[in-house]
Design a protein around this motif. Structure first.
Motif, short mmCIF file in Angstrom:
data_model
loop_
_atom_site.label_atom_id
_atom_site.label_comp_id
_atom_site.label_asym_id
_atom_site.label_seq_id
_atom_site.Cartn_x
_atom_site.Cartn_y
_atom_site.Cartn_z
N ILE A 79 -11.50 45.30 9.97
CA ILE A 79 -12.28 44.18 10.46
C ILE A 79 -13.54 43.97 9.63
N GLU A 80 -14.02 42.72 9.67
CA GLU A 80 -15.30 42.38 9.07
C GLU A 80 -15.96 41.32 9.94
N LEU A 81 -17.27 41.16 9.79
CA LEU A 81 -18.04 40.21 10.59
C LEU A 81 -18.50 39.05 9.71
N TRP A 82 -18.23 37.83 10.18
CA TRP A 82 -18.69 36.62 9.49
C TRP A 82 -19.76 35.96 10.35
N ASP A 83 -20.83 35.51 9.71
CA ASP A 83 -21.88 34.82 10.46
C ASP A 83 -22.48 33.70 9.60
N THR A 84 -23.00 32.69 10.27
CA THR A 84 -23.65 31.58 9.57
C THR A 84 -25.16 31.77 9.68
N THR A 85 -25.83 31.82 8.55
CA THR A 85 -27.28 32.06 8.54
C THR A 85 -28.02 30.80 8.98
N VAL A 86 -29.34 30.95 9.20
CA VAL A 86 -30.16 29.81 9.62
C VAL A 86 -30.19 28.73 8.54
N LYS A 87 -29.88 29.10 7.30
CA LYS A 87 -29.85 28.13 6.20
C LYS A 87 -28.48 27.47 6.07
N GLY A 88 -27.54 27.88 6.91
CA GLY A 88 -26.21 27.30 6.85
C GLY A 88 -25.27 28.02 5.92
N ASP A 89 -25.71 29.13 5.35
CA ASP A 89 -24.84 29.91 4.47
C ASP A 89 -23.95 30.85 5.29
N THR A 90 -22.90 31.36 4.65
CA THR A 90 -22.00 32.31 5.31
C THR A 90 -22.31 33.72 4.83
N ALA A 91 -22.56 34.60 5.77
CA ALA A 91 -22.81 36.01 5.45
C ALA A 91 -21.63 36.82 5.98
N ILE A 92 -21.10 37.72 5.13
CA ILE A 92 -19.96 38.55 5.51
C ILE A 92 -20.38 40.02 5.45
N TYR A 93 -20.13 40.73 6.55
CA TYR A 93 -20.48 42.15 6.66
C TYR A 93 -19.21 42.97 6.84
N PRO A 94 -19.07 44.09 6.14
CA PRO A 94 -19.96 44.61 5.09
C PRO A 94 -19.68 43.95 3.73
N SER A 95 -20.56 44.19 2.78
CA SER A 95 -20.37 43.64 1.43
C SER A 95 -19.21 44.30 0.73
N ASP A 96 -18.93 45.55 1.09
CA ASP A 96 -17.85 46.30 0.44
C ASP A 96 -16.99 46.97 1.51
N GLY A 97 -15.68 46.75 1.43
CA GLY A 97 -14.77 47.41 2.36
C GLY A 97 -14.73 46.76 3.73
N PHE A 98 -14.25 47.53 4.70
CA PHE A 98 -14.06 47.04 6.07
C PHE A 98 -14.34 48.16 7.06
N LEU A 99 -14.38 47.81 8.33
CA LEU A 99 -14.38 48.82 9.39
C LEU A 99 -12.96 48.99 9.88
N ALA A 100 -12.58 50.24 10.15
CA ALA A 100 -11.22 50.53 10.62
C ALA A 100 -11.13 50.34 12.13
N LEU A 101 -9.98 49.83 12.56
CA LEU A 101 -9.70 49.63 13.98
C LEU A 101 -8.28 50.10 14.26
N GLN A 102 -8.09 50.83 15.35
CA GLN A 102 -6.78 51.37 15.68
C GLN A 102 -6.36 50.96 17.08
N ILE A 103 -5.13 50.44 17.21
CA ILE A 103 -4.56 50.15 18.52
C ILE A 103 -3.43 51.14 18.75
N ASN A 104 -3.53 51.91 19.83
CA ASN A 104 -2.60 53.00 20.11
C ASN A 104 -1.57 52.62 21.17
N ASP A 105 -0.47 53.38 21.21
CA ASP A 105 0.56 53.21 22.24
C ASP A 105 -0.02 53.50 23.62
#
Length: 207
Positions: A79-105
């Protein structure tokens, strides 16, 4: 450099759990990012992008729930987080890689399934095209067997086939006519049955 961290450590939950909160802290160059109401969490796996979930912002944390990810089957995700800044730009977190998420049985053994809308649309288009081809095949078979004739004659042939006496009394040409006209119709009926089963399975997945 943008960073993204789990605020509450919840990077795992079980399939069909809709109550788990996933809280994210975003940072810009070491300082907490000021998130907006337009923040979204986007999810991918090894095959590519899957879906997005609108995040609520509480105490400057982006929050989503496992219920928003209910279409995802058991498996590993990024997963990654997308947000729109006050200037109208798009910021994506993190700049490198992703956060891991696991869905289990879970105990039921159900694992779910993700259905792509484009795939479903393509399936419907292909079925529609196949239906038209089979209908034309049936109509052509009627014309080639007995000359110019309306397709309604094929319907009448159902009653003919249903009677063993009429079948036995029928001429060779009549039998050939029935076989040639009924084969494509039976194929169409089989395809229609497949379609019904397909959408019944989709209904069961999302219940």
């Amino acid at each position: 450099m943008r960073k993204l961290y789990l605020a509450n450590g919840n990077n795992q939950f079980k399939f069909a759990d809709t109550a788990t909160e996933i809280r994210l802290n975003a940072f810009d160059d070491g300082a907490p990012a000021t998130l907006t109401a337009g923040a979204k969490v986007r999810v991918k796996n090894n095959s590519g992008y899957l879906l997005e979930a609108a995040a609520s912002v509480t105490n400057n944390q982006a929050v989503i729930t496992s219920g928003q990810l209910s279409k995802l089957p058991v498996g590993s995700y990024l997963i990654e987080l997308w947000d729109t800044t006050v200037k109208g730009d798009t910021a994506i977190y993190p700049s490198d890689g992703f956060l891991a998420l696991q869905i289990n049985d879970n105990a039921t053994g159900l694992s779910g399934g993700l259905v792509n809308n484009i795939t479903v649309d393509d399936f419907i288009k292909q079925f529609s095209s196949l239906s038209q081809e089979l209908r034309k095949e049936a109509s052509d078979a009627v014309v080639n067997s007995v000359g110019t004739i309306n397709l309604s004659s094929v319907v009448d042939s159902y009653a003919f086939i249903g009677s063993a006496t009429k079948w036995n009394d029928g001429t060779t040409n009549e039998r050939v006519f029935l076989i040639k006209t009924m084969c494509p119709i039976l194929k169409l009926m089989i395809v229609q049955k497949i379609l019904v089963c397909y959408f019944q399975s989709l209904y069961q997945i999302y219940q």
